[in-house]
Design a protein around this motif. Structure first.
Motif, PDB file in Angstrom:
ATOM      1  N   ASN A   1      -9.850  -2.148  -6.874  1.00 32.21           N
ATOM      2  CA  ASN A   1      -8.839  -2.543  -5.888  1.00 32.21           C
ATOM      3  C   ASN A   1      -7.452  -2.046  -6.262  1.00 32.21           C
ATOM      4  OD1 ASN A   1      -8.783  -4.236  -8.096  1.00 32.21           O
ATOM      5  ND2 ASN A   1      -8.113  -6.025  -6.932  1.00 32.21           N
ATOM      6  N   HIS A   2      -7.174  -1.864  -7.564  1.00 32.93           N
ATOM      7  CA  HIS A   2      -5.890  -1.302  -7.963  1.00 32.93           C
ATOM      8  C   HIS A   2      -5.782   0.156  -7.544  1.00 32.93           C
ATOM      9  CE1 HIS A   2      -5.663  -4.529 -11.368  1.00 32.93           C
ATOM     10  NE2 HIS A   2      -5.286  -5.003 -10.193  1.00 32.93           N
ATOM     11  N   ALA A   3      -6.871   0.890  -7.628  1.00 29.00           N
ATOM     12  CA  ALA A   3      -6.860   2.281  -7.178  1.00 29.00           C
ATOM     13  C   ALA A   3      -6.666   2.369  -5.666  1.00 29.00           C
ATOM     14  CB  ALA A   3      -8.161   2.966  -7.589  1.00 29.00           C
ATOM     15  N   ILE A   4      -7.271   1.458  -4.926  1.00 27.75           N
ATOM     16  CA  ILE A   4      -7.104   1.454  -3.469  1.00 27.75           C
ATOM     17  C   ILE A   4      -5.652   1.180  -3.102  1.00 27.75           C
ATOM     18  CG2 ILE A   4      -7.777   0.265  -1.356  1.00 27.75           C
ATOM     19  CD1 ILE A   4     -10.528  -0.179  -2.581  1.00 27.75           C
ATOM     20  N   LYS A   5      -5.002   0.266  -3.833  1.00 28.87           N
ATOM     21  CA  LYS A   5      -3.585   0.000  -3.589  1.00 28.87           C
ATOM     22  C   LYS A   5      -2.729   1.232  -3.866  1.00 28.87           C
ATOM     23  CE  LYS A   5      -1.655  -3.762  -4.808  1.00 28.87           C
ATOM     24  NZ  LYS A   5      -1.137  -4.888  -5.618  1.00 28.87           N
ATOM     25  N   MET A   6      -3.096   1.997  -4.892  1.00 31.77           N
ATOM     26  CA  MET A   6      -2.354   3.219  -5.203  1.00 31.77           C
ATOM     27  C   MET A   6      -2.500   4.240  -4.091  1.00 31.77           C
ATOM     28  SD  MET A   6      -0.389   4.163  -7.663  1.00 31.77           S
ATOM     29  CE  MET A   6       0.214   5.471  -8.717  1.00 31.77           C
ATOM     30  N   VAL A   7      -3.685   4.378  -3.538  1.00 24.79           N
ATOM     31  CA  VAL A   7      -3.892   5.306  -2.421  1.00 24.79           C
ATOM     32  C   VAL A   7      -3.071   4.880  -1.205  1.00 24.79           C
ATOM     33  CG1 VAL A   7      -5.608   6.232  -0.825  1.00 24.79           C
ATOM     34  CG2 VAL A   7      -6.174   5.965  -3.243  1.00 24.79           C
ATOM     35  N   GLU A   8      -3.035   3.591  -0.939  1.00 25.32           N
ATOM     36  CA  GLU A   8      -2.230   3.088   0.178  1.00 25.32           C
ATOM     37  C   GLU A   8      -0.743   3.337  -0.048  1.00 25.32           C
ATOM     38  OE1 GLU A   8      -3.340  -0.976   0.373  1.00 25.32           O
ATOM     39  OE2 GLU A   8      -5.249  -0.590   1.410  1.00 25.32           O
ATOM     40  N   PHE A   9      -0.311   3.261  -1.306  1.00 25.34           N
ATOM     41  CA  PHE A   9       1.095   3.557  -1.603  1.00 25.34           C
ATOM     42  C   PHE A   9       1.415   5.015  -1.293  1.00 25.34           C
ATOM     43  CE2 PHE A   9       4.057   5.329  -4.738  1.00 25.34           C
ATOM     44  CZ  PHE A   9       5.208   4.607  -4.433  1.00 25.34           C
ATOM     45  N   PHE A  10       0.550   5.941  -1.698  1.00 29.60           N
ATOM     46  CA  PHE A  10       0.787   7.352  -1.407  1.00 29.60           C
ATOM     47  C   PHE A  10       0.807   7.612   0.101  1.00 29.60           C
ATOM     48  CE2 PHE A  10      -1.140   8.179  -5.754  1.00 29.60           C
ATOM     49  CZ  PHE A  10       0.090   8.401  -6.331  1.00 29.60           C
ATOM     50  N   GLN A  11      -0.063   6.953   0.827  1.00 25.28           N
ATOM     51  CA  GLN A  11      -0.084   7.127   2.275  1.00 25.28           C
ATOM     52  C   GLN A  11       1.191   6.629   2.939  1.00 25.28           C
ATOM     53  OE1 GLN A  11      -3.656   5.013   3.326  1.00 25.28           O
ATOM     54  NE2 GLN A  11      -5.010   6.759   2.870  1.00 25.28           N
ATOM     55  N   ALA A  12       1.882   5.719   2.296  1.00 25.14           N
ATOM     56  CA  ALA A  12       3.101   5.153   2.874  1.00 25.14           C
ATOM     57  C   ALA A  12       4.340   5.992   2.579  1.00 25.14           C
ATOM     58  CB  ALA A  12       3.318   3.726   2.367  1.00 25.14           C
ATOM     59  N   VAL A  13       4.301   6.837   1.540  1.00 24.24           N
ATOM     60  CA  VAL A  13       5.522   7.547   1.135  1.00 24.24           C
ATOM     61  C   VAL A  13       5.448   9.056   1.343  1.00 24.24           C
ATOM     62  CG1 VAL A  13       6.174   5.769  -0.525  1.00 24.24           C
ATOM     63  CG2 VAL A  13       4.733   7.659  -1.273  1.00 24.24           C
ATOM     64  N   VAL A  14       4.255   9.647   1.373  1.00 19.78           N
ATOM     65  CA  VAL A  14       4.125  11.095   1.554  1.00 19.78           C
ATOM     66  C   VAL A  14       2.974  11.366   2.518  1.00 19.78           C
ATOM     67  CG1 VAL A  14       5.125  11.865  -0.632  1.00 19.78           C
ATOM     68  CG2 VAL A  14       2.731  11.190  -0.550  1.00 19.78           C
ATOM     69  N   PRO A  15       3.013  12.514   3.222  1.00 20.66           N
ATOM     70  CA  PRO A  15       1.911  12.848   4.139  1.00 20.66           C
ATOM     71  C   PRO A  15       0.695  13.336   3.354  1.00 20.66           C
ATOM     72  CG  PRO A  15       3.572  14.582   4.173  1.00 20.66           C
ATOM     73  CD  PRO A  15       4.118  13.501   3.292  1.00 20.66           C
ATOM     74  N   VAL A  16      -0.402  12.597   3.437  1.00 20.76           N
ATOM     75  CA  VAL A  16      -1.580  12.900   2.637  1.00 20.76           C
ATOM     76  C   VAL A  16      -2.840  12.735   3.484  1.00 20.76           C
ATOM     77  CG1 VAL A  16      -0.474  12.138   0.494  1.00 20.76           C
ATOM     78  CG2 VAL A  16      -1.829  10.515   1.814  1.00 20.76           C
ATOM     79  N   ARG A  17      -3.918  13.228   2.938  1.00 19.46           N
ATOM     80  CA  ARG A  17      -5.263  12.873   3.386  1.00 19.46           C
ATOM     81  C   ARG A  17      -6.066  12.521   2.140  1.00 19.46           C
ATOM     82  NH1 ARG A  17      -8.496  18.437   5.109  1.00 19.46           N
ATOM     83  NH2 ARG A  17      -8.191  19.570   3.140  1.00 19.46           N
ATOM     84  N   SER A  18      -7.015  11.612   2.294  1.00 17.98           N
ATOM     85  CA  SER A  18      -7.753  11.121   1.131  1.00 17.98           C
ATOM     86  C   SER A  18      -9.229  11.001   1.451  1.00 17.98           C
ATOM     87  CB  SER A  18      -7.197   9.757   0.678  1.00 17.98           C
ATOM     88  OG  SER A  18      -7.347   8.795   1.700  1.00 17.98           O
TER      89      SER A  18
END
Length: 500
Positions: A199-216
């Motif tokens: 769940n900590h890794a999922i939170k990190m992915v959500e953080f990246f999605q909020a600050v930079v344009p990404v796909r995962s």
């Protein structure tokens, strides 16, 4: 002269042992009162405090680790707070009793008072012995358990510079997104973040999605399984790819995408990068936002990036009037800085920097007259609407190159480096990217408003010396103001091993 005899103190007999004592409400001597009443009852005479041998900190319940020396006030307060029952008595004095430093014992002498009978206050001293037990703190546990990860987030961007990751690193530090990582490893095209929980890794992915344009995308690998309990152990991998469009890039949009963005001209500049990419037409000040989904449905590459900028000298500026926020259109006459004194080649271009440029200034831009692009979208453009030069930003020649002269600094993450990243040519390129990133922060107040800047250790000496550390011609250079800086000390924050 009259004689006044001294008054004789009246004595009474102790009701318990029969010795003569001054009168008191209990009618008992002090020794008998102590035999009858123990005011230290309920206060433990032994205790345990936990110590982390790796970082040298003591546990202050429930989960705060405190750095303190032996026989210090901080350690004494920690020991006293661990004693239950002190709230029912009055603490008069507390101090350490010397013990061998390697004995793993801490002795504290306490003096307390308590009312035992009516108007009778009893004072008593006693000792408490604490045993120092070893316990690893959470921060050291994450460092020691770097190989026992449960999930990893792999962040990648396929570009030729690290300026995006330098900005992303500052956002991670500001929002403390690194807090739950067990290890951070820098690789050639990005960074890997390791976590002990999924769940900590999922939170990190959500953080990246909020600050930079990404796909995962995610994947999992089976490590072990227990058929008796019907349980399985997996390791999870989350791949995060950042859009390969960076600030100041020259982009040629696909025709279909340009039409969907308000029929904007395909040849545009990347003006700003957030969770979307802001593009700007420097000829008309038309702007648009490119969403991540729209880009990944029809991906494209930039025509030119910041490494291909050319220096120009501004000969004349004629403002045209239309503005968009702080931007203003202007016709600018420029010449290559390398051509000055050798030929009379000049270019008349339209720029969005009419509010910044003046005659005699220098600027950086893309020279399209000397470029040959292998790009199908660019080949479809009308040749009459392709400018010779696209001005990107104002330039300050002769700028200082040593970061030690700055009155501010940035914090960095503690990262392991891959062998490919540690090569000398890569390190030199990373230093150049870091210097360019610092200059971008000085030139753009909106960019540095999103991150934390800290006062440098020698900031006071640099500021008091006036301009002795730099040339007199550098007085017009953009600078970070003192009120924008923060003190490096974070009050009530726990120390973090992942930040330095």
């Amino acid at each position: 002269m009259e004689y006044h005899p001294e008054p004789v103190q009246q004595l009474i007999l102790c009701c318990s042992c029969g010795i003569a004592i001054p009168p008191n409400p209990a009618n008992m001597c002090e020794n008998c009162i102590r035999n009858e009443v123990d005011i230290t009852e309920g206060i433990p005479k032994q205790g345990t405090i936990h110590f982390c041998r790796n970082c040298g900190r003591y546990l202050q319940p429930p989960n705060y680790w405190l750095s303190c020396e032996l026989e210090s006030r901080e350690l004494l307060a920690l020991c006293v707070r661990k004693l239950r029952g002190l709230s029912k008595v009055r603490l008069i004095d507390a101090g350490f009793i010397w013990t061998e430093p390697h004995s793993r014992r801490i002795k504290v002498k306490l003096t307390i008072q308590k009312e035992v009978f009516a108007n009778t206050i009893l004072q008593q001293q006693f000792q408490v012995e604490f045993t120092v037990a070893n316990q690893q703190c959470d921060d050291c546990d994450r460092v020691m358990a770097k190989n026992t990860w449960k999930a990893v987030v792999q962040v990648r961007q396929k570009v030729s510079h690290k300026r995006t990751f330098l900005y992303l690193e500052q956002l991670i530090l500001k929002h403390r997104a690194f807090k739950n990582t067990t290890n951070i490893k820098e690789v050639r095209d990005g960074i890997d973040f390791y976590f002990a929980q999924r769940n900590h890794a999922i939170k990190m992915v959500e953080f990246f999605q909020a600050v930079v344009p990404v796909r995962s995308k995610s994947s999992e690998r089976l490590i072990s399984t227990d058929i008796r309990n019907n349980t399985s152990n997996y390791k999870f991998t989350y791949s995060v790819e950042i859009m390969p469009i960076c600030r100041e890039d020259l982009v040629c949009l696909p025709v279909k995408l340009a039409r969907s963005l308000g029929n904007i001209h395909p040849l545009v500049l990347c003006h700003r990068v957030g969770n979307t990419v802001s593009i700007l037409d420097p000829n008309t000040l038309d702007a648009a936002e490119i969403q991540s989904a729209a880009f990944w449905n029809n991906p494209f590459s930039p025509l030119m990036n910041s490494r291909e900028l050319t220096e120009f000298y501004v000969l004349d500026v004629e403002p045209l009037g239309p503005t968009r926020g702080k931007l203003m259109l202007a016709d600018v006459t420029v010449a290559r800085a390398s051509d000055l004194g050798t030929n009379d080649t000049t270019f008349l271009v339209r720029s969005h920097l009419g509010h910044l440029l003046n005659s005699g200034d220098h600027c950086l831009g893309y020279d399209l007259t000397t470029c040959n692009f292998n790009n199908d979208q660019f080949d479809q453009l009308d040749a009459g609407r392709i400018p010779d030069v696209v001005i990107v930003k104002k330039h300050y020649p002769g700028r200082r190159k040593k970061t030690k002269r700055r009155t501010w600094k940035l914090k960095t993450l503690t990262k392991e480096q891959d062998e490919l990243v540690a090569r000398k040519q890569d390190l030199k390129r990373i230093e150049q990217d870091y210097e360019l990133f610092l200059r971008d922060l000085e030139e753009d107040p909106e960019l540095r408003a999103n991150i934390n800047l800290y006062k440098a250790d020698d900031a006071r000496s640099v500021m008091t010396n006036g301009g002795t550390d730099m040339d007199e011609t550098e007085t017009d250079f953009p600078e970070v103001q003192l009120h924008e800086l923060m003190n490096e000390l974070d009050i009530n924050d726990e120390p973090d091993e992942a930040m330095q």
